[in-house]
Design a protein around this motif. Sequence first.
Motif, PDB file in Angstrom:
ATOM      1  N   ALA D  15       0.852  -1.207   0.000  1.00 47.50           N
ATOM      2  CA  ALA D  15       0.000   0.000   0.000  1.00 47.50           C
ATOM      3  C   ALA D  15       0.880   1.246   0.000  1.00 47.50           C
ATOM      4  O   ALA D  15       2.018   1.215   0.458  1.00 47.50           O
ATOM      5  CB  ALA D  15      -0.894  -0.003   1.229  1.00 47.50           C
ATOM      6  N   VAL D  16       0.325   2.331  -0.557  1.00 49.49           N
ATOM      7  CA  VAL D  16       1.011   3.636  -0.566  1.00 49.49           C
ATOM      8  C   VAL D  16       0.012   4.673  -0.056  1.00 49.49           C
ATOM      9  O   VAL D  16      -1.096   4.768  -0.582  1.00 49.49           O
ATOM     10  CB  VAL D  16       1.457   4.024  -1.994  1.00 49.49           C
ATOM     11  CG1 VAL D  16       2.095   5.416  -1.987  1.00 49.49           C
ATOM     12  CG2 VAL D  16       2.404   2.990  -2.587  1.00 49.49           C
ATOM     13  N   ARG D  17       0.403   5.451   0.994  1.00 54.31           N
ATOM     14  CA  ARG D  17      -0.507   6.474   1.526  1.00 54.31           C
ATOM     15  C   ARG D  17       0.257   7.793   1.591  1.00 54.31           C
ATOM     16  O   ARG D  17       1.221   7.906   2.369  1.00 54.31           O
ATOM     17  CB  ARG D  17      -1.027   6.051   2.894  1.00 54.31           C
ATOM     18  CG  ARG D  17      -2.277   6.768   3.357  1.00 54.31           C
ATOM     19  CD  ARG D  17      -3.007   5.977   4.455  1.00 54.31           C
ATOM     20  NE  ARG D  17      -2.045   5.503   5.441  1.00 54.31           N
ATOM     21  CZ  ARG D  17      -1.621   6.235   6.462  1.00 54.31           C
ATOM     22  NH1 ARG D  17      -2.041   7.494   6.592  1.00 54.31           N
ATOM     23  NH2 ARG D  17      -0.764   5.750   7.348  1.00 54.31           N
ATOM     24  N   LYS D  18      -0.120   8.763   0.787  1.00 53.92           N
ATOM     25  CA  LYS D  18       0.605  10.034   0.728  1.00 53.92           C
ATOM     26  C   LYS D  18       0.037  11.044   1.724  1.00 53.92           C
ATOM     27  O   LYS D  18      -1.189  11.133   1.893  1.00 53.92           O
ATOM     28  CB  LYS D  18       0.527  10.644  -0.685  1.00 53.92           C
ATOM     29  CG  LYS D  18       1.466  10.011  -1.699  1.00 53.92           C
ATOM     30  CD  LYS D  18       1.466  10.826  -2.991  1.00 53.92           C
ATOM     31  CE  LYS D  18       2.397  10.256  -4.036  1.00 53.92           C
ATOM     32  NZ  LYS D  18       2.309  10.990  -5.304  1.00 53.92           N
ATOM     33  N   GLY D  19       0.956  11.819   2.400  1.00 51.72           N
ATOM     34  CA  GLY D  19       0.519  12.944   3.246  1.00 51.72           C
ATOM     35  C   GLY D  19       0.827  14.211   2.459  1.00 51.72           C
ATOM     36  O   GLY D  19       0.923  14.181   1.220  1.00 51.72           O
ATOM     37  N   THR D  20       1.048  15.338   3.134  1.00 50.80           N
ATOM     38  CA  THR D  20       1.327  16.588   2.429  1.00 50.80           C
ATOM     39  C   THR D  20       2.719  16.542   1.818  1.00 50.80           C
ATOM     40  O   THR D  20       2.903  16.901   0.663  1.00 50.80           O
ATOM     41  CB  THR D  20       1.258  17.785   3.410  1.00 50.80           C
ATOM     42  OG1 THR D  20       0.245  17.527   4.372  1.00 50.80           O
ATOM     43  CG2 THR D  20       0.959  19.074   2.682  1.00 50.80           C
ATOM     44  N   THR D  21       3.709  16.081   2.616  1.00 50.42           N
ATOM     45  CA  THR D  21       5.079  15.978   2.062  1.00 50.42           C
ATOM     46  C   THR D  21       5.618  14.556   2.212  1.00 50.42           C
ATOM     47  O   THR D  21       6.476  14.126   1.463  1.00 50.42           O
ATOM     48  CB  THR D  21       6.051  16.926   2.803  1.00 50.42           C
ATOM     49  OG1 THR D  21       5.949  16.668   4.216  1.00 50.42           O
ATOM     50  CG2 THR D  21       5.723  18.380   2.532  1.00 50.42           C
ATOM     51  N   THR D  22       5.094  13.800   3.220  1.00 51.93           N
ATOM     52  CA  THR D  22       5.622  12.466   3.526  1.00 51.93           C
ATOM     53  C   THR D  22       4.603  11.384   3.202  1.00 51.93           C
ATOM     54  O   THR D  22       3.424  11.547   3.509  1.00 51.93           O
ATOM     55  CB  THR D  22       5.984  12.399   5.037  1.00 51.93           C
ATOM     56  OG1 THR D  22       6.860  13.490   5.347  1.00 51.93           O
ATOM     57  CG2 THR D  22       6.658  11.094   5.382  1.00 51.93           C
ATOM     58  N   ALA D  23       5.078  10.278   2.587  1.00 50.63           N
ATOM     59  CA  ALA D  23       4.197   9.143   2.260  1.00 50.63           C
ATOM     60  C   ALA D  23       4.590   7.936   3.100  1.00 50.63           C
ATOM     61  O   ALA D  23       5.764   7.762   3.438  1.00 50.63           O
ATOM     62  CB  ALA D  23       4.342   8.790   0.780  1.00 50.63           C
ATOM     63  N   HIS D  24       3.590   7.096   3.445  1.00 52.17           N
ATOM     64  CA  HIS D  24       3.851   5.832   4.140  1.00 52.17           C
ATOM     65  C   HIS D  24       3.631   4.694   3.159  1.00 52.17           C
ATOM     66  O   HIS D  24       2.532   4.551   2.606  1.00 52.17           O
ATOM     67  CB  HIS D  24       2.955   5.701   5.363  1.00 52.17           C
ATOM     68  CG  HIS D  24       3.389   6.612   6.483  1.00 52.17           C
ATOM     69  ND1 HIS D  24       2.706   6.793   7.645  1.00 52.17           N
ATOM     70  CD2 HIS D  24       4.478   7.410   6.596  1.00 52.17           C
ATOM     71  CE1 HIS D  24       3.345   7.670   8.422  1.00 52.17           C
ATOM     72  NE2 HIS D  24       4.431   8.053   7.803  1.00 52.17           N
ATOM     73  N   VAL D  25       4.693   3.913   2.919  1.00 48.26           N
ATOM     74  CA  VAL D  25       4.639   2.798   1.970  1.00 48.26           C
ATOM     75  C   VAL D  25       4.857   1.498   2.742  1.00 48.26           C
ATOM     76  O   VAL D  25       5.803   1.393   3.527  1.00 48.26           O
ATOM     77  CB  VAL D  25       5.752   2.934   0.906  1.00 48.26           C
ATOM     78  CG1 VAL D  25       5.714   1.744  -0.065  1.00 48.26           C
ATOM     79  CG2 VAL D  25       5.617   4.261   0.161  1.00 48.26           C
ATOM     80  N   THR D  26       3.963   0.523   2.552  1.00 46.53           N
ATOM     81  CA  THR D  26       4.149  -0.779   3.217  1.00 46.53           C
ATOM     82  C   THR D  26       4.596  -1.801   2.168  1.00 46.53           C
ATOM     83  O   THR D  26       4.067  -1.816   1.042  1.00 46.53           O
ATOM     84  CB  THR D  26       2.857  -1.254   3.911  1.00 46.53           C
ATOM     85  OG1 THR D  26       1.782  -1.187   2.968  1.00 46.53           O
ATOM     86  CG2 THR D  26       2.530  -0.370   5.108  1.00 46.53           C
ATOM     87  N   VAL D  27       5.562  -2.617   2.559  1.00 44.24           N
ATOM     88  CA  VAL D  27       6.119  -3.661   1.683  1.00 44.24           C
ATOM     89  C   VAL D  27       5.994  -5.001   2.407  1.00 44.24           C
ATOM     90  O   VAL D  27       6.361  -5.114   3.579  1.00 44.24           O
ATOM     91  CB  VAL D  27       7.607  -3.390   1.365  1.00 44.24           C
ATOM     92  CG1 VAL D  27       8.225  -4.552   0.569  1.00 44.24           C
ATOM     93  CG2 VAL D  27       7.763  -2.070   0.617  1.00 44.24           C
TER      94      VAL D  27
END
Lengths: 69, 69, 69, 69, 69, 69
Positions: D15-27
Amino acid sequence: MKISARNVLSGTVKAVRKGTTTAHVTVELPGGQVVTAAITNESVDDLGLAPGKAAHVVVKSSDVMIAVD
Amino acid sequence: MKISARNVLSGTVKAVRKGTTTAHVTVELPGGQVVTAAITNESVDDLGLAPGKAAHVVVKSSDVMIAVD
Amino acid sequence: MKISARNVLSGTVKAVRKGTTTAHVTVELPGGQVVTAAITNESVDDLGLAPGKAAHVVVKSSDVMIAVD
Amino acid sequence: MKISARNVLSGTVKAVRKGTTTAHVTVELPGGQVVTAAITNESVDDLGLAPGKAAHVVVKSSDVMIAVD
Amino acid sequence: MKISARNVLSGTVKAVRKGTTTAHVTVELPGGQVVTAAITNESVDDLGLAPGKAAHVVVKSSDVMIAVD
Amino acid sequence: MKISARNVLSGTVKAVRKGTTTAHVTVELPGGQVVTAAITNESVDDLGLAPGKAAHVVVKSSDVMIAVD
């Protein structure tokens, strides 16, 4: 759970400020100094962080710098 | 020099232990808690770190974790 | 103790190699992949780390990078 | 490109979840465990990260901690 | 391999100094400034690092601080 | 203030982009290469960072990786 990080300092949560994905949490140490942590919003919810809660500040020794005036 | 790291805590150097390339320096904070930093031997010499010297512990907020019991 | 680091992966200690101040510990994950941690010799002793022991690999999400071929 | 980071683990973007400047990517790793990375939104676009894509999780050994129960 | 770290700066290896487990490698950038990396001895051997070799300095944006005088 | 971080590189601020809690600041080095730092919005304000301002890029040697093609 016991962790290899050399620095586990106990204190009290002072404030929690959430951004879109990242939250800033301040913890007051016994000597009155305040430490700021940038953690994910999920961690804030998982750990139930709120002002007044007892918490530990955890930092790896390789992430600590020393400065002198 | 003013730095962007959110955490600049003042304390006193307690001990310095040098390895082959990396040294472990402990700093006591006003509340009595002790922080350990892993820095290079050159930094110890450059900053003249020795027990009793006033020093700041510097940590980026993104390097600080929070834990609860 | 519950920690804000997003990544707490369980595995088994495979090997421990101590330097003068820093030790390299490898942990095997269920899928067979191996993770290397550089921690202090004191942490190895405190946690009683030795081949075969169950252990968690803990990493802050801000310390994880992604790469593609 | 070959990198000095000791930990290069292969997996698949979940999954990829974008914030304003930072994204959280799960692998997801072969053993089923999931790793979360906090990277910039630009990196997500540069690397073309999306669910199902093959990717490597890269972590310096000095950023890895070990914990025991 | 393409990596999410925002900072990939090209330069030339100037010196390599190995400790028991950790090595200090200096890289000169085009503008003449020198960057020091603390990496494992295995990484030095794996990457064949030696003075004069072309190399990239790789740093996550969350590991970079800014300071002003 | 003198700091233990081995890398203190001087340059000029090129751009500042604020998110909700985290800002991305780019600094140009003398050789023309650009470094990106992810710091807090408060740090941007505290340090008065704006395009054209002289600034130092500060990185711990343990946060620097080396890569080769």
